[in-house]
Design a protein around this motif. Structure first.
Motif, PDB file in Angstrom:
ATOM      1  N   TYR A 261      38.663 -60.938 -84.539  1.00  0.00           N
ATOM      2  CA  TYR A 261      39.229 -60.927 -85.823  1.00  0.00           C
ATOM      3  C   TYR A 261      39.951 -59.909 -85.876  1.00  0.00           C
ATOM      4  O   TYR A 261      39.652 -58.620 -85.681  1.00  0.00           O
TER       5      TYR A 261
ATOM      6  N   VAL B  24      41.090 -65.128 -85.146  1.00  0.00           N
ATOM      7  CA  VAL B  24      41.415 -65.311 -86.482  1.00  0.00           C
ATOM      8  C   VAL B  24      42.171 -64.035 -86.911  1.00  0.00           C
ATOM      9  O   VAL B  24      41.800 -63.022 -86.651  1.00  0.00           O
TER      10      VAL B  24
ATOM     11  N   GLU C 195      37.686 -67.776 -80.511  1.00  0.00           N
ATOM     12  CA  GLU C 195      38.294 -68.149 -81.520  1.00  0.00           C
ATOM     13  C   GLU C 195      39.002 -66.899 -82.132  1.00  0.00           C
ATOM     14  O   GLU C 195      38.349 -65.914 -82.456  1.00  0.00           O
TER      15      GLU C 195
ATOM     16  N   TYR D  36      29.616 -67.851 -77.637  1.00  0.00           N
ATOM     17  CA  TYR D  36      30.757 -67.850 -78.189  1.00  0.00           C
ATOM     18  C   TYR D  36      31.140 -66.516 -78.827  1.00  0.00           C
ATOM     19  O   TYR D  36      30.487 -65.656 -78.992  1.00  0.00           O
TER      20      TYR D  36
ATOM     21  N   VAL E 228      33.704 -68.996 -88.124  1.00  0.00           N
ATOM     22  CA  VAL E 228      35.031 -69.060 -88.095  1.00  0.00           C
ATOM     23  C   VAL E 228      35.532 -69.539 -89.340  1.00  0.00           C
ATOM     24  O   VAL E 228      36.687 -68.853 -89.778  1.00  0.00           O
TER      25      VAL E 228
ATOM     26  N   VAL F 155      30.709 -61.097 -82.692  1.00  0.00           N
ATOM     27  CA  VAL F 155      32.087 -60.902 -83.293  1.00  0.00           C
ATOM     28  C   VAL F 155      32.775 -59.539 -83.289  1.00  0.00           C
ATOM     29  O   VAL F 155      31.953 -58.544 -83.466  1.00  0.00           O
TER      30      VAL F 155
ATOM     31  N   LYS G 276      46.726 -67.613 -78.423  1.00  0.00           N
ATOM     32  CA  LYS G 276      45.298 -68.361 -78.109  1.00  0.00           C
ATOM     33  C   LYS G 276      45.247 -68.977 -76.961  1.00  0.00           C
ATOM     34  O   LYS G 276      44.095 -69.254 -76.405  1.00  0.00           O
TER      35      LYS G 276
ATOM     36  N   VAL H   1      26.597 -65.321 -80.912  1.00  0.00           N
ATOM     37  CA  VAL H   1      27.804 -65.332 -81.383  1.00  0.00           C
ATOM     38  C   VAL H   1      28.386 -64.016 -81.624  1.00  0.00           C
ATOM     39  O   VAL H   1      27.858 -63.356 -82.512  1.00  0.00           O
TER      40      VAL H   1
ATOM     41  N   PHE I  78      28.742 -70.392 -84.721  1.00  0.00           N
ATOM     42  CA  PHE I  78      30.235 -70.130 -84.522  1.00  0.00           C
ATOM     43  C   PHE I  78      31.363 -70.695 -85.472  1.00  0.00           C
ATOM     44  O   PHE I  78      32.081 -70.278 -85.995  1.00  0.00           O
ATOM     45  N   LYS I  79      31.085 -72.013 -85.844  1.00  0.00           N
ATOM     46  CA  LYS I  79      31.851 -72.665 -86.540  1.00  0.00           C
ATOM     47  C   LYS I  79      32.030 -72.403 -87.983  1.00  0.00           C
ATOM     48  O   LYS I  79      32.728 -72.128 -88.624  1.00  0.00           O
TER      49      LYS I  79
ATOM     50  N   VAL J  32      34.284 -64.566 -81.669  1.00  0.00           N
ATOM     51  CA  VAL J  32      35.118 -64.557 -82.618  1.00  0.00           C
ATOM     52  C   VAL J  32      35.756 -63.413 -82.591  1.00  0.00           C
ATOM     53  O   VAL J  32      35.276 -62.306 -82.634  1.00  0.00           O
TER      54      VAL J  32
ATOM     55  N   LYS K  26      38.103 -67.103 -91.768  1.00  0.00           N
ATOM     56  CA  LYS K  26      39.455 -67.821 -92.167  1.00  0.00           C
ATOM     57  C   LYS K  26      39.810 -67.974 -93.569  1.00  0.00           C
ATOM     58  O   LYS K  26      40.844 -67.842 -93.981  1.00  0.00           O
TER      59      LYS K  26
END
Length: 209
Positions: A183, A205, A203, A179, A91, A152, A195, A150, A87-88, A181, A95
């Motif tokens: 985008y 982005v 998260e 998780y 992200v 997306v 957010k 994760v 996940f990290k 993401v 970014k």
């Protein structure tokens, strides 16, 4: 579970749609032009049965016994720690990138899919595009799933409705995946995003910032 051989691999591939075959071909860096039969032949000539088995969810005949121990080891790993790491990394990557100009979400998905496959391929982490997941019978699926953990979701923002739909989908997927993401490709800066409306495991982005 069905054992995969060259013969039935051809049968499984022939049952897929041409667009799905193109996705598989692109995963191996193969040309995506030609007829459906040509795509099947090209994939069979260049892909290992063990790799095709992962995509088609069947077990290769020669690897049946060897696969038992690695699977047992995977169960001992903490999936939450791995998912958090993926996940990290995702992200951070999203970014950092400056995507090319794309015409629609399909082009955006192909671009991001290529990035993620390139990043995780050497670590043998599965990156599954929506078209492959749908072919496996999953009707509601994020655009891309990494490591099975994760999700997306990609959105080409053309209006407020697109950003609202993205938030709704992200919240929905967060109940299924550890998780998510989300985008936004928003060249005209038309999205209204907060957010605070998202959960801790989501998260957002936005490009451009």
């Amino acid at each position: 579970m069905v054992k995969l051989t060259r013969k039935n691999a051809a049968e499984f591939l022939s049952e897929l749609k041409k667009d799905e075959l193109k996705e598989i071909a692109s995963m191996y860096g193969l040309p995506v032009s030609g007829t459906k039969d040509e795509l099947v032949s090209r994939i069979l000539s260049n892909a290992k049965l063990s790799d095709l088995a992962k995509i088609l969810e069947v077990k290769p005949e020669s690897k049946q016994k060897e696969d038992v121990k690695p699977q047992a080891k995977q169960k001992k790993q903490d999936p939450e720690i791995d998912a958090s790491k993926f996940f990290k990394e995702i992200v951070k990557l999203l970014k950092k990138i400056t995507p090319p100009k794309v015409k629609n979400e399909d082009e955006l998905e192909l671009y991001v899919l290529g990035l993620l496959q390139g990043k995780f391929a050497s670590r043998k982490i599965e990156v599954v595009p929506q078209t492959i997941a749908v072919s496996r019978g999953k009707t509601t699926q994020p655009d891309i799933v990494v490591g099975g953990a994760v999700a997306v979701e990609l959105k080409y923002i053309k209006g407020a409705d697109d950003s609202d739909r993205g938030i709704g989908q992200a919240v929905k997927y967060a109940s299924t995946y550890p998780y998510v993401v989300l985008y936004y490709y928003d060249p005209q800066k038309r999205s209204h995003h907060s957010k605070s409306a998202l959960g801790k495991n989501i998260e957002l982005v936005v490009y451009p910032k």
